[in-house]
Write a protein that holds these residues in place. Structure first.
Motif, PDB file in Angstrom:
ATOM      1  N   PHE A 179       0.845  -1.184   0.000  1.00 37.69           N
ATOM      2  CA  PHE A 179       0.000   0.000   0.000  1.00 37.69           C
ATOM      3  C   PHE A 179       0.885   1.240   0.000  1.00 37.69           C
ATOM      4  O   PHE A 179       2.006   1.207   0.489  1.00 37.69           O
ATOM      5  CB  PHE A 179      -0.887   0.028   1.238  1.00 37.69           C
ATOM      6  CG  PHE A 179      -1.841  -1.129   1.332  1.00 37.69           C
ATOM      7  CD1 PHE A 179      -2.973  -1.180   0.540  1.00 37.69           C
ATOM      8  CD2 PHE A 179      -1.613  -2.170   2.209  1.00 37.69           C
ATOM      9  CE1 PHE A 179      -3.857  -2.232   0.623  1.00 37.69           C
ATOM     10  CE2 PHE A 179      -2.493  -3.234   2.309  1.00 37.69           C
ATOM     11  CZ  PHE A 179      -3.613  -3.265   1.512  1.00 37.69           C
ATOM     12  N   GLY A 180       0.385   2.337  -0.500  1.00 37.88           N
ATOM     13  CA  GLY A 180       1.115   3.599  -0.440  1.00 37.88           C
ATOM     14  C   GLY A 180       1.036   4.201   0.948  1.00 37.88           C
ATOM     15  O   GLY A 180       0.338   3.701   1.826  1.00 37.88           O
ATOM     16  N   VAL A 181       1.748   5.303   1.166  1.00 39.92           N
ATOM     17  CA  VAL A 181       1.751   5.941   2.488  1.00 39.92           C
ATOM     18  C   VAL A 181       0.397   6.537   2.846  1.00 39.92           C
ATOM     19  O   VAL A 181       0.125   6.794   4.010  1.00 39.92           O
ATOM     20  CB  VAL A 181       2.845   7.021   2.606  1.00 39.92           C
ATOM     21  CG1 VAL A 181       4.226   6.419   2.544  1.00 39.92           C
ATOM     22  CG2 VAL A 181       2.658   8.114   1.600  1.00 39.92           C
ATOM     23  N   ASP A 182      -0.463   6.753   1.872  1.00 43.49           N
ATOM     24  CA  ASP A 182      -1.768   7.330   2.160  1.00 43.49           C
ATOM     25  C   ASP A 182      -2.766   6.298   2.673  1.00 43.49           C
ATOM     26  O   ASP A 182      -3.902   6.638   2.996  1.00 43.49           O
ATOM     27  CB  ASP A 182      -2.337   8.037   0.933  1.00 43.49           C
ATOM     28  CG  ASP A 182      -1.563   9.307   0.614  1.00 43.49           C
ATOM     29  OD1 ASP A 182      -1.014   9.917   1.558  1.00 43.49           O
ATOM     30  OD2 ASP A 182      -1.498   9.690  -0.553  1.00 43.49           O
ATOM     31  N   VAL A 183      -2.356   5.037   2.763  1.00 45.15           N
ATOM     32  CA  VAL A 183      -3.199   3.989   3.335  1.00 45.15           C
ATOM     33  C   VAL A 183      -2.579   3.602   4.668  1.00 45.15           C
ATOM     34  O   VAL A 183      -1.468   3.092   4.722  1.00 45.15           O
ATOM     35  CB  VAL A 183      -3.291   2.763   2.398  1.00 45.15           C
ATOM     36  CG1 VAL A 183      -4.146   1.679   3.023  1.00 45.15           C
ATOM     37  CG2 VAL A 183      -3.840   3.165   1.046  1.00 45.15           C
ATOM     38  N   PHE A 184      -3.293   3.903   5.743  1.00 43.34           N
ATOM     39  CA  PHE A 184      -2.761   3.640   7.072  1.00 43.34           C
ATOM     40  C   PHE A 184      -3.885   3.262   8.020  1.00 43.34           C
ATOM     41  O   PHE A 184      -5.060   3.371   7.682  1.00 43.34           O
ATOM     42  CB  PHE A 184      -1.984   4.855   7.599  1.00 43.34           C
ATOM     43  CG  PHE A 184      -2.793   6.112   7.665  1.00 43.34           C
ATOM     44  CD1 PHE A 184      -3.503   6.440   8.809  1.00 43.34           C
ATOM     45  CD2 PHE A 184      -2.856   6.980   6.590  1.00 43.34           C
ATOM     46  CE1 PHE A 184      -4.258   7.597   8.869  1.00 43.34           C
ATOM     47  CE2 PHE A 184      -3.599   8.145   6.635  1.00 43.34           C
ATOM     48  CZ  PHE A 184      -4.299   8.448   7.782  1.00 43.34           C
ATOM     49  N   ARG A 185      -3.510   2.818   9.209  1.00 46.67           N
ATOM     50  CA  ARG A 185      -4.469   2.461  10.244  1.00 46.67           C
ATOM     51  C   ARG A 185      -4.447   3.517  11.338  1.00 46.67           C
ATOM     52  O   ARG A 185      -3.377   3.975  11.741  1.00 46.67           O
ATOM     53  CB  ARG A 185      -4.098   1.112  10.868  1.00 46.67           C
ATOM     54  CG  ARG A 185      -4.167  -0.016   9.904  1.00 46.67           C
ATOM     55  CD  ARG A 185      -3.671  -1.313  10.492  1.00 46.67           C
ATOM     56  NE  ARG A 185      -4.148  -1.503  11.853  1.00 46.67           N
ATOM     57  CZ  ARG A 185      -3.703  -2.438  12.668  1.00 46.67           C
ATOM     58  NH1 ARG A 185      -2.781  -3.266  12.266  1.00 46.67           N
ATOM     59  NH2 ARG A 185      -4.178  -2.561  13.881  1.00 46.67           N
ATOM     60  N   LEU A 186      -5.612   3.877  11.829  1.00 45.91           N
ATOM     61  CA  LEU A 186      -5.738   4.756  12.988  1.00 45.91           C
ATOM     62  C   LEU A 186      -6.332   3.912  14.097  1.00 45.91           C
ATOM     63  O   LEU A 186      -7.470   3.449  13.999  1.00 45.91           O
ATOM     64  CB  LEU A 186      -6.624   5.958  12.670  1.00 45.91           C
ATOM     65  CG  LEU A 186      -6.961   6.874  13.852  1.00 45.91           C
ATOM     66  CD1 LEU A 186      -5.681   7.493  14.437  1.00 45.91           C
ATOM     67  CD2 LEU A 186      -7.934   7.964  13.416  1.00 45.91           C
ATOM     68  N   ILE A 187      -5.557   3.684  15.135  1.00 43.48           N
ATOM     69  CA  ILE A 187      -5.990   2.871  16.264  1.00 43.48           C
ATOM     70  C   ILE A 187      -6.304   3.829  17.414  1.00 43.48           C
ATOM     71  O   ILE A 187      -5.436   4.584  17.852  1.00 43.48           O
ATOM     72  CB  ILE A 187      -4.894   1.877  16.674  1.00 43.48           C
ATOM     73  CG1 ILE A 187      -4.516   1.022  15.468  1.00 43.48           C
ATOM     74  CG2 ILE A 187      -5.331   1.034  17.862  1.00 43.48           C
ATOM     75  CD1 ILE A 187      -3.185   0.343  15.583  1.00 43.48           C
ATOM     76  N   VAL A 188      -7.548   3.795  17.882  1.00 47.89           N
ATOM     77  CA  VAL A 188      -8.019   4.751  18.893  1.00 47.89           C
ATOM     78  C   VAL A 188      -8.416   3.998  20.159  1.00 47.89           C
ATOM     79  O   VAL A 188      -9.186   3.048  20.099  1.00 47.89           O
ATOM     80  CB  VAL A 188      -9.220   5.562  18.356  1.00 47.89           C
ATOM     81  CG1 VAL A 188      -9.705   6.558  19.392  1.00 47.89           C
ATOM     82  CG2 VAL A 188      -8.857   6.259  17.057  1.00 47.89           C
ATOM     83  N   GLN A 189      -7.876   4.431  21.289  1.00 49.86           N
ATOM     84  CA  GLN A 189      -8.220   3.857  22.587  1.00 49.86           C
ATOM     85  C   GLN A 189      -9.462   4.558  23.151  1.00 49.86           C
ATOM     86  O   GLN A 189      -9.789   5.686  22.747  1.00 49.86           O
ATOM     87  CB  GLN A 189      -7.043   4.015  23.562  1.00 49.86           C
ATOM     88  CG  GLN A 189      -5.765   3.360  23.103  1.00 49.86           C
ATOM     89  CD  GLN A 189      -5.930   1.873  22.869  1.00 49.86           C
ATOM     90  OE1 GLN A 189      -6.578   1.175  23.645  1.00 49.86           O
ATOM     91  NE2 GLN A 189      -5.343   1.376  21.789  1.00 49.86           N
ATOM     92  N   PRO A 190     -10.160   3.927  24.091  1.00 47.12           N
ATOM     93  CA  PRO A 190     -11.383   4.519  24.654  1.00 47.12           C
ATOM     94  C   PRO A 190     -11.151   5.850  25.377  1.00 47.12           C
ATOM     95  O   PRO A 190     -12.094   6.626  25.553  1.00 47.12           O
ATOM     96  CB  PRO A 190     -11.884   3.459  25.645  1.00 47.12           C
ATOM     97  CG  PRO A 190     -11.219   2.196  25.259  1.00 47.12           C
ATOM     98  CD  PRO A 190      -9.929   2.570  24.585  1.00 47.12           C
TER      99      PRO A 190
END
Length: 74
Positions: A37-48
Motif C-alpha cells: 500500500f502507499g503511504v496514504d493507506v494507514f491504520r488509525l488505532i483509537v483507545q477509549p
C-alpha cells in the motif's frame, strides 16, 4: 493536552495524553499477499480514553501540515 510523537510522514506516530499514555496510534497498513500500500493507506488505532472524532481531527491536521498532497503542491 495531547502530544504527538513519531513521524506522520512515515505514518508511524502516536498521540499521547497529558500522562504520556498512548491514546491513539497511526501505523502503515501491512501489505497483503505481496501487494503493498502507499503511504496514504494507514491504520488509525483509537483507545477509549480519546474521542475517535478528535483523533481523526488530529490526523486531518497532521495531513494538512505534513501529508503527501502538501508535498505535491509545493
Amino acid at each position: 493536552m495531547y502530544e504527538i510523537e513519531g513521524s506522520y510522514t512515515q505514518r508511524c506516530c502516536a498521540v499521547l495524553d497529558k500522562n504520556r499514555r498512548r491514546v491513539a496510534e497511526i501505523k502503515q497498513k501491512e501489505a497483503v499477499g505481496g501487494v503493498g500500500f502507499g503511504v496514504d493507506v494507514f491504520r488509525l488505532i483509537v483507545q477509549p480514553e480519546i474521542d475517535a472524532a478528535l483523533a481523526m481531527t488530529l490526523v486531518i491536521l497532521l495531513d494538512q501540515m505534513f501529508g503527501s498532497s502538501r508535498r505535491l503542491s509545493t
